[in-house]
Design a protein around this motif. Structure first.
Motif, PDB file in Angstrom:
ATOM      1  N   LEU A 159     -17.268  -9.505   8.697  1.00  0.00           N
ATOM      2  CA  LEU A 159     -16.147 -10.397   8.432  1.00  0.00           C
ATOM      3  C   LEU A 159     -15.109 -10.320   9.550  1.00  0.00           C
ATOM      4  N   ALA A 160     -14.842  -9.122  10.031  1.00  0.00           N
ATOM      5  CA  ALA A 160     -13.827  -8.925  11.065  1.00  0.00           C
ATOM      6  C   ALA A 160     -14.170  -9.652  12.358  1.00  0.00           C
ATOM      7  N   LYS A 161     -15.450  -9.876  12.614  1.00  0.00           N
ATOM      8  CA  LYS A 161     -15.828 -10.544  13.864  1.00  0.00           C
ATOM      9  C   LYS A 161     -15.339 -11.985  13.921  1.00  0.00           C
ATOM     10  N   TYR A 162     -14.964 -12.561  12.765  1.00  0.00           N
ATOM     11  CA  TYR A 162     -14.434 -13.923  12.743  1.00  0.00           C
ATOM     12  C   TYR A 162     -12.953 -13.977  13.115  1.00  0.00           C
ATOM     13  N   GLY A 163     -12.322 -12.811  13.222  1.00  0.00           N
ATOM     14  CA  GLY A 163     -10.944 -12.707  13.693  1.00  0.00           C
ATOM     15  C   GLY A 163      -9.980 -13.685  13.062  1.00  0.00           C
ATOM     16  N   ASP A 164      -9.386 -14.545  13.896  1.00  0.00           N
ATOM     17  CA  ASP A 164      -8.338 -15.436  13.405  1.00  0.00           C
ATOM     18  C   ASP A 164      -8.881 -16.641  12.634  1.00  0.00           C
ATOM     19  N   LYS A 165     -10.172 -16.693  12.412  1.00  0.00           N
ATOM     20  CA  LYS A 165     -10.742 -17.756  11.581  1.00  0.00           C
ATOM     21  C   LYS A 165     -10.659 -17.391  10.091  1.00  0.00           C
ATOM     22  N   VAL A 166     -10.338 -16.140   9.802  1.00  0.00           N
ATOM     23  CA  VAL A 166     -10.178 -15.686   8.425  1.00  0.00           C
ATOM     24  C   VAL A 166      -8.742 -15.990   7.997  1.00  0.00           C
ATOM     25  N   HIS A 167      -8.590 -16.585   6.823  1.00  0.00           N
ATOM     26  CA  HIS A 167      -7.268 -16.910   6.285  1.00  0.00           C
ATOM     27  C   HIS A 167      -7.047 -16.104   5.014  1.00  0.00           C
ATOM     28  N   LEU A 168      -5.928 -15.409   4.942  1.00  0.00           N
ATOM     29  CA  LEU A 168      -5.576 -14.615   3.768  1.00  0.00           C
ATOM     30  C   LEU A 168      -4.278 -15.150   3.179  1.00  0.00           C
ATOM     31  N   TYR A 169      -4.276 -15.391   1.882  1.00  0.00           N
ATOM     32  CA  TYR A 169      -3.096 -15.883   1.179  1.00  0.00           C
ATOM     33  C   TYR A 169      -2.748 -14.891   0.077  1.00  0.00           C
ATOM     34  N   HIS A 170      -1.458 -14.665  -0.107  1.00  0.00           N
ATOM     35  CA  HIS A 170      -1.023 -13.739  -1.151  1.00  0.00           C
ATOM     36  C   HIS A 170       0.370 -14.140  -1.610  1.00  0.00           C
ATOM     37  N   SER A 171       0.650 -13.875  -2.878  1.00  0.00           N
ATOM     38  CA  SER A 171       1.987 -14.077  -3.411  1.00  0.00           C
ATOM     39  C   SER A 171       2.499 -12.731  -3.910  1.00  0.00           C
ATOM     40  N   THR A 172       3.718 -12.403  -3.541  1.00  0.00           N
ATOM     41  CA  THR A 172       4.274 -11.092  -3.895  1.00  0.00           C
ATOM     42  C   THR A 172       4.468 -10.927  -5.395  1.00  0.00           C
TER      43      THR A 172
END
Length: 65
Positions: free
Chosen positions: A13-26
């Protein structure tokens, strides 16, 4: 429901670098910020968007037509 447990080897997964999108709400009561931070540590190049008022991003289902 299955847990979102980080696999021991995240290199695929890490090899995709900035193609991975993470969303979170506090204010998410299901995925705690500490768990989200574990993903950030493993995926430092990911595109990140953090909200304060979206909970667990549960959307109202579409109305039947």
């Amino acid at each position: 429901m299955a847990d979102f447990i980080l696999p021991k080897n995240m290199s695929r997964l890490a090899k995709y670098g900035d193609k991975v999108h993470l969303y979170h709400s506090t204010d998410d009561k299901i995925v705690h910020t500490l768990d989200f931070n574990r993903y950030l540590k493993v995926l430092p190049e990911a595109q990140v968007r953090i909200f304060e008022d979206r909970g667990h991003f549960l959307a109202i289902s579409f109305r039947s037509w």
